[in-house]
Design a protein around this motif. Structure first.
Motif, PDB file in Angstrom:
ATOM      1  N   SER A 478      48.508 -18.611   0.595  1.00  0.00           N
ATOM      2  CA  SER A 478      48.709 -18.799  -0.830  1.00  0.00           C
ATOM      3  C   SER A 478      49.482 -17.621  -1.399  1.00  0.00           C
ATOM      4  O   SER A 478      49.414 -16.502  -0.877  1.00  0.00           O
ATOM      5  N   TYR A 479      50.236 -17.903  -2.457  1.00  0.00           N
ATOM      6  CA  TYR A 479      50.945 -16.841  -3.174  1.00  0.00           C
ATOM      7  C   TYR A 479      50.006 -16.287  -4.225  1.00  0.00           C
ATOM      8  O   TYR A 479      49.557 -17.005  -5.122  1.00  0.00           O
ATOM      9  N   LEU A 480      49.704 -14.980  -4.139  1.00  0.00           N
ATOM     10  CA  LEU A 480      48.761 -14.350  -5.054  1.00  0.00           C
ATOM     11  C   LEU A 480      49.238 -12.940  -5.391  1.00  0.00           C
ATOM     12  O   LEU A 480      49.503 -12.136  -4.490  1.00  0.00           O
ATOM     13  N   SER A 481      49.376 -12.655  -6.653  1.00  0.00           N
ATOM     14  CA  SER A 481      49.625 -11.279  -7.135  1.00  0.00           C
ATOM     15  C   SER A 481      50.806 -10.612  -6.456  1.00  0.00           C
ATOM     16  O   SER A 481      50.756  -9.436  -6.094  1.00  0.00           O
ATOM     17  N   GLY A 482      51.881 -11.368  -6.235  1.00  0.00           N
ATOM     18  CA  GLY A 482      53.104 -10.784  -5.714  1.00  0.00           C
ATOM     19  C   GLY A 482      53.240 -10.769  -4.212  1.00  0.00           C
ATOM     20  O   GLY A 482      54.249 -10.269  -3.694  1.00  0.00           O
ATOM     21  N   VAL A 483      52.250 -11.279  -3.476  1.00  0.00           N
ATOM     22  CA  VAL A 483      52.349 -11.339  -2.019  1.00  0.00           C
ATOM     23  C   VAL A 483      51.900 -12.717  -1.534  1.00  0.00           C
ATOM     24  O   VAL A 483      51.214 -13.453  -2.248  1.00  0.00           O
ATOM     25  N   LEU A 484      52.306 -13.048  -0.328  1.00  0.00           N
ATOM     26  CA  LEU A 484      51.816 -14.260   0.318  1.00  0.00           C
ATOM     27  C   LEU A 484      50.667 -13.843   1.236  1.00  0.00           C
ATOM     28  O   LEU A 484      50.861 -13.073   2.175  1.00  0.00           O
ATOM     29  N   VAL A 485      49.466 -14.327   0.945  1.00  0.00           N
ATOM     30  CA  VAL A 485      48.271 -13.960   1.706  1.00  0.00           C
ATOM     31  C   VAL A 485      47.961 -15.094   2.674  1.00  0.00           C
ATOM     32  O   VAL A 485      47.915 -16.264   2.289  1.00  0.00           O
ATOM     33  N   ALA A 486      47.725 -14.756   3.947  1.00  0.00           N
ATOM     34  CA  ALA A 486      47.470 -15.767   4.972  1.00  0.00           C
ATOM     35  C   ALA A 486      46.251 -15.385   5.794  1.00  0.00           C
ATOM     36  O   ALA A 486      46.008 -14.202   6.072  1.00  0.00           O
ATOM     37  N   ALA A 500      46.327 -11.230   6.296  1.00  0.00           N
ATOM     38  CA  ALA A 500      47.522 -10.399   6.186  1.00  0.00           C
ATOM     39  C   ALA A 500      48.288 -10.787   4.939  1.00  0.00           C
ATOM     40  O   ALA A 500      48.217 -11.931   4.474  1.00  0.00           O
ATOM     41  N   ALA A 501      49.029  -9.829   4.385  1.00  0.00           N
ATOM     42  CA  ALA A 501      49.881 -10.073   3.226  1.00  0.00           C
ATOM     43  C   ALA A 501      51.324  -9.845   3.636  1.00  0.00           C
ATOM     44  O   ALA A 501      51.634  -8.937   4.424  1.00  0.00           O
ATOM     45  N   TYR A 502      52.217 -10.677   3.083  1.00  0.00           N
ATOM     46  CA  TYR A 502      53.629 -10.639   3.452  1.00  0.00           C
ATOM     47  C   TYR A 502      54.491 -10.552   2.203  1.00  0.00           C
ATOM     48  O   TYR A 502      54.159 -11.128   1.152  1.00  0.00           O
ATOM     49  N   ASP A 503      55.622  -9.836   2.352  1.00  0.00           N
ATOM     50  CA  ASP A 503      56.611  -9.829   1.290  1.00  0.00           C
ATOM     51  C   ASP A 503      57.135 -11.252   1.133  1.00  0.00           C
ATOM     52  O   ASP A 503      57.619 -11.853   2.099  1.00  0.00           O
TER      53      ASP A 503
END
Length: 727
Positions: A478-486, A500-503
């Motif tokens: 999901s896209y949350l608070s400026g990052v894509l969290v998986a 993990a969070a991704y740009d």
């Protein structure tokens, strides 16, 4: 529970003494007939009184209960579905539910288990002979009558979602219903086609529960329980050896491979060590009849004095995450793994796949060249056949982005509805493609990868160019608070998982860490650069996490109790409190995530908050699935502002835009409401023809309408559409 001011003092000549339980559809009371006989009276909520379809549902429940009244079921004493507020009375008898018996006294020994299996099989045989399928056999729907200090004969109660073979009326709104740890696999994949074999599956699950204290598909939430039911072998634990072969047969994935109740009886009679005598269904010494329950299956307590309370057991944490919504999402996941998916349900995130609050002013002048359009994307035949192989779509100002079994991603033109571009599946893989609702943010689109790896692909929403790829397996993203969290594992693998969070533009990993949580979706968005993680049931508190580094910035202890963290907005957490594990809620707890300070708001009735509420300023807008209504609450005063009219029958979650609330309606039109008063501003013409389809054949849309540049984009059970905004 004591009576309230607005509770009736008499119903149909039955004197009301106390509340037994409440649910989304009505209240159950302990009452006395004119002769002094104890009865349980279910009274429908006033808001449903003018709803003809609900009355038809209630008539079906009464008819089913009357058809199966016998030695092992609950006899109907009296009923009036045509009363100003429909009601039904059944005999009230002291006893414990199987859930209470196991919790309070521990698992059953072999003789007691054998007796339970025999009496349940006899009960199901009689129920099926009456051409009724129960469909929700679970520990709280099995009553064990008190008998000389021990639990006596079995009563099967609560036919609220049962189905007669000759009836087309459903008690669900086009959704999967039941209790996942005890439901059969086909109830997730083909809910409208289930037959008597589902009750036999539940019988097998009940015997495991009675012997071990756990369902054979036990999980921390309904989502994982549903997955386990379809894909995993049952965990039989300490089930006595004589019963293992029979129970395994009852739990067969293929309905045709399960025994009938009569065959279960024959097998039990031949098992070694069985008691010499089991209670005959016609034994005149059996205590005389059924216990009372509310429509959710909550247990009635022993005889209650006026004003006394009834103790009800929360049977599974699985219903703590918005029962019907989680089950529907689980159905999508399970079917997607087999090459199919439930219509318009998401495998991916539910937090912000579609923005529900749009700020800024807009003009209602439509774009040049735009005309109203609609498309089924080839789903016409599929909708008639059932909710399989259907597209899953997300509307956006750039167009409507869809994932289908044939296309990893396609974009429908916002002007014409025609396909602008498509990115086909590369490899269906052994398990088939997973159709997930695309996540759209700031011109980028994230979708389940187009191969068997179950990773994530990021696309440019304007050109369709793939920007980056994340290898799978990825359980959710999901896209949350400026990052894509998986979440980087197979779904349901364990309570502890790597996140993990991704740009979002480059796909570069910015942090990775292991977290333990009972929630399958623990992350919530905060202000830009801030995440909140619900770590209850795992490593403990609610944590504030830096979205750019993954570092924990602070924690706060959540309020105690059976609470679902429904949403986080502006640094404040909103928890729904479940009523005795029923899936309905009577209150919200509001907590400042900096200070931990908490306050409570009570609802005017029990609601089913199965999707996160929409919070804007000092107002909360909540879609009540059970009552098909929209509720607005003043968060400062803790009081309701308004509820939508019973005639409206809201059919999805709201979106707030430019001073209006937009909601989907059953006829596929879009309704605009004044968010301050709930008054209707206007509605669109229905884009789809629903003639010939009953209300029960349609499903509430999980995608709120999206206003953009003077038009509305929407997704419903029948397809995708764009219509002019309400003027």
């Amino acid at each position: 529970m004591s009576l309230r001011e607005d509770d009736p003092r008499s119903v149909g000549g039955h004197r009301i003494e106390a509340r037994i339980g409440t649910g989304g559809m009505g209240v159950v009371y302990l009452a006395r007939s004119a002769s002094g006989r104890a009865v349980a009276v279910k009274v429908v909520h006033a808001r449903f009184a003018d709803n003809a379809e609900f009355r038809a549902r209630f008539r079906q429940e009464i008819a089913a209960a009357r058809r199966v009244s016998g030695a092992f079921t609950a006899p109907v004493v009296d009923a009036d579905p045509d009363a100003e507020r429909p009601w039904m009375a059944t005999a009230y008898v002291p006893g414990r539910t199987l859930a209470e018996r196991v919790t309070e006294s521990g698992p059953l020994d072999w003789p007691a288990l054998h007796r339970l299996g025999t009496e349940l099989a006899e009960a199901l045989r009689e129920i099926h002979r009456a051409e009724v399928v129960h469909r929700d056999l679970k520990p709280s729907n099995v009553l064990l009558l008190d008998e000389e200090g021990d639990d006596g004969a079995v009563r099967v109660i609560d036919f609220g979602i049962s189905r007669a073979a000759s009836s087309d009326v459903r008690t669900q709104t086009g959704m999967v219903m039941g209790s996942p740890p005890f439901m059969a696999p086909e109830q997730f994949s083909r809910p409208r086609e289930v037959g008597p074999a589902v009750d036999v599956f539940s019988l097998g699950a009940l015997l495991v529960y009675a012997a071990t204290g756990r369902s054979p598909f036990e999980a921390d939430n309904a989502y994982v329980a549903a997955y386990n039911t379809v894909h995993s072998e049952p965990e039989l634990g300490g089930l006595p050896e004589p019963a293992r072969r029979l129970v395994t047969a009852c739990l067969a994935k293929d309905p045709a491979a399960r025994p009938t109740p009569g065959e279960v009886l024959e097998a039990l009679a031949k098992l070694p060590g069985a008691p010499a005598r089991t209670r005959d269904s016609g034994d005149p010494g059996s205590p005389g009849a059924a216990g009372s329950r509310d429509e959710r299956g909550n247990a009635g307590a022993p005889p209650l004095p006026p004003g006394a309370g009834a103790t009800v057991l929360s049977e599974s944490a699985g219903r703590r995450v918005g029962h019907r919504r989680w089950v529907a999402i689980a159905a999508a996941l399970l079917l997607g793994a087999a090459g199919t998916t439930a219509a318009v349900l998401s495998l991916g995130p539910t937090n912000d796949a579609v923005p529900r609050t749009v700020t800024g002013s807009t003009t209602r002048t439509t774009p040049a060249g735009w005309q109203p359009w609609r498309t089924t994307l080839g789903r016409d035949d599929e909708v008639r056949a059932g909710p399989s192989l259907s597209p899953s779509c997300t509307p956006d100002a750039l167009g409507v982005f869809c994932s289908t079994p044939e296309a990893a991603l396609l974009r429908l033109s916002p002007t014409t509805g025609r396909v602008d571009w498509t990115r086909p599946m590369k490899d269906r893989g052994v398990l088939g493609p997973a159709v997930s609702r695309p996540v759209v943010h700031d011109g980028l689109v994230y979708v389940r990868s187009a191969d068997a790896a179950r990773g994530v692909d990021a696309f440019d929403g304007r050109t369709g160019k793939r920007l980056w790829h994340l290898d799978g397996p990825v359980a959710e993203f999901s896209y949350l608070s400026g990052v894509l969290v998986a979440r980087l594992d197979e779904f349901g693998a364990s309570k502890s998982a790597d996140y993990a969070a991704y740009d979002p533009r480059t796909g570069e990993q910015v942090w990775r860490r292991e977290l333990a949580s009972a929630s399958p979706s623990p992350f919530h968005a905060g202000a830009e650069g801030m995440l909140y993680a619900d770590l209850r049931g795992g490593s403990g508190p609610i944590a504030r996490i830096d979205a750019r580094t993954g570092r924990t910035l602070g924690t706060v202890t959540a309020p105690e109790g059976d609470l679902w963290l429904a949403t986080v907005h502006d640094g404040t957490a909103y928890y729904a409190r479940w009523e005795d594990g029923t899936g309905v809620s009577a209150a919200f707890f509001i907590q400042d995530l900096e200070t931990g300070r908490t306050r409570r708001i009570d609802f005017p009735w029990s609601v089913e908050p199965e999707a996160p509420p929409l919070v804007h300023g000092d107002t909360m807008y909540l879609f009540d699935y059970g009552n098909e209504a929209l509720l607005a609450l003043d968060l400062k005063r803790g009081k309701p502002l308004w509820t939508s009219s019973r005639e409206l029958r809201v059919f999805g979650e709201p979106a707030l835009h430019d001073g209006r609330l937009y909601v989907n309606m059953p006829d596929t039109s879009v309704l605009a409401l004044d968010p301050r008063t709930g008054e209707e501003i206007g509605r669109t013409d229905p884009p789809f023809d629903t003639a010939g389809r009953s209300f029960e054949e349609l499903s509430p849309s999980p995608v709120p309408p999206l206003p953009a540049k003077g038009v509305l984009y929407g997704v419903n059970d029948l397809g995708v559409f764009s219509v002019a905004d309400v003027s």
